[in-house]
Scaffold this active site. Structure first.
Site, PDB file in Angstrom:
ATOM      1  N   GLY A  90       0.811  -1.208   0.000  1.00  0.00           N
ATOM      2  CA  GLY A  90       0.000   0.000   0.000  1.00  0.00           C
ATOM      3  C   GLY A  90       0.845   1.258   0.000  1.00  0.00           C
ATOM      4  CG  HIS A  91       1.944   3.409  -3.478  1.00  0.00           C
ATOM      5  ND1 HIS A  91       1.545   2.250  -4.108  1.00  0.00           N
ATOM      6  CD2 HIS A  91       3.126   3.758  -4.039  1.00  0.00           C
ATOM      7  CE1 HIS A  91       2.450   1.916  -5.020  1.00  0.00           C
ATOM      8  NE2 HIS A  91       3.426   2.803  -5.000  1.00  0.00           N
ATOM      9  CG  LEU A  92       2.081   5.779   3.894  1.00  0.00           C
ATOM     10  CD1 LEU A  92       2.766   4.445   3.608  1.00  0.00           C
ATOM     11  CD2 LEU A  92       2.865   6.557   4.946  1.00  0.00           C
TER      12      LEU A  92
END
Length: 214
Positions: A90-92
């Site tokens: 998951g990308h911030l």
């Protein structure tokens, strides 16, 4: 937020500060990303983007990623006849809003978007990433499409020395204040129970999440 515990059947996210950001538009100085350093457990912390329309990029240009964030224990399960891999890198800050930034967060016209950056990737459930977090990423993208300048900040929230975050604290504020949200997104997956201390998981059909669409 570190003291929160998800209860089966609860909503996929909760409002913080009545849903209003505490970011300050006066802090918007230049088009950049501030990547917080990994902590002593090699975990992500906080990423803040000062974003413009020119940072939008098509998701189709994204390539594969190899980085394994803390708590990474991938598993494929079948839920309601659908096979899913329950974890995402998951990308911030989503790839699609990080165009033309290098890994140090500086503007660079030759760069496509944030890929395989340890400071911007955490172990996130498929549901949290693709169902819940996407709601707010789309709000940010829509604001950028409308040529607004946006401060968007995402922090991973861990309990103690856990390796997998229990959730993500998201805030965004456009300089005209038309975009304004402040939420905590639970890092959960329907039908799956996680041990956040390690990131390992087991099937638990009693685990329910109430999906929200806005």
């Amino acid at each position: 937020m570190r003291q929160l515990t998800f209860k089966s059947g609860s909503s996929s996210y909760i409002n913080v500060n009545q849903g209003k950001s505490i970011l300050d538009v006066a802090n918007w100085r230049s088009n950049k990303i501030d990547y917080g350093d990994l902590d002593r457990f090699n975990r992500t912390t906080t990423v803040t983007g000062y974003l413009e329309h020119r940072n939008l990029v098509r998701s189709s240009t994204r390539t594969g990623q190899d980085w394994r964030p803390t708590g990474w224990h991938q598993k494929a399960v079948t839920m309601n006849g659908r096979k899913i891999e329950i974890l995402n890198r998951g990308h911030l800050l989503a790839y699609s809003i990080t165009g033309k930034f290098n890994k140090n967060g500086q503007y660079d016209v030759s760069e496509l978007g944030s890929l395989d950056n340890p400071k911007n990737l955490a172990t996130q459930t498929e549901f949290s990433n693709q169902k819940t977090m996407q709601i707010f990423e789309e709000k940010v993208r829509d604001a950028l499409e409308a040529n607004k300048k946006v401060i968007y900040q995402v922090s991973t929230v861990f309990k103690g020395t856990d390796l997998m975050p229990i959730g993500y604290h998201l805030q965004a504020l456009s300089t005209d204040k038309a975009l304004n949200f402040n939420v905590f997104v639970w890092n959960v997956e329907p039908g799956v129970k996680f041990d956040y201390s390690t990131g390992r998981s087991r099937i638990d059909r009693s685990m329910k999440v109430t999906e929200q669409n806005k």
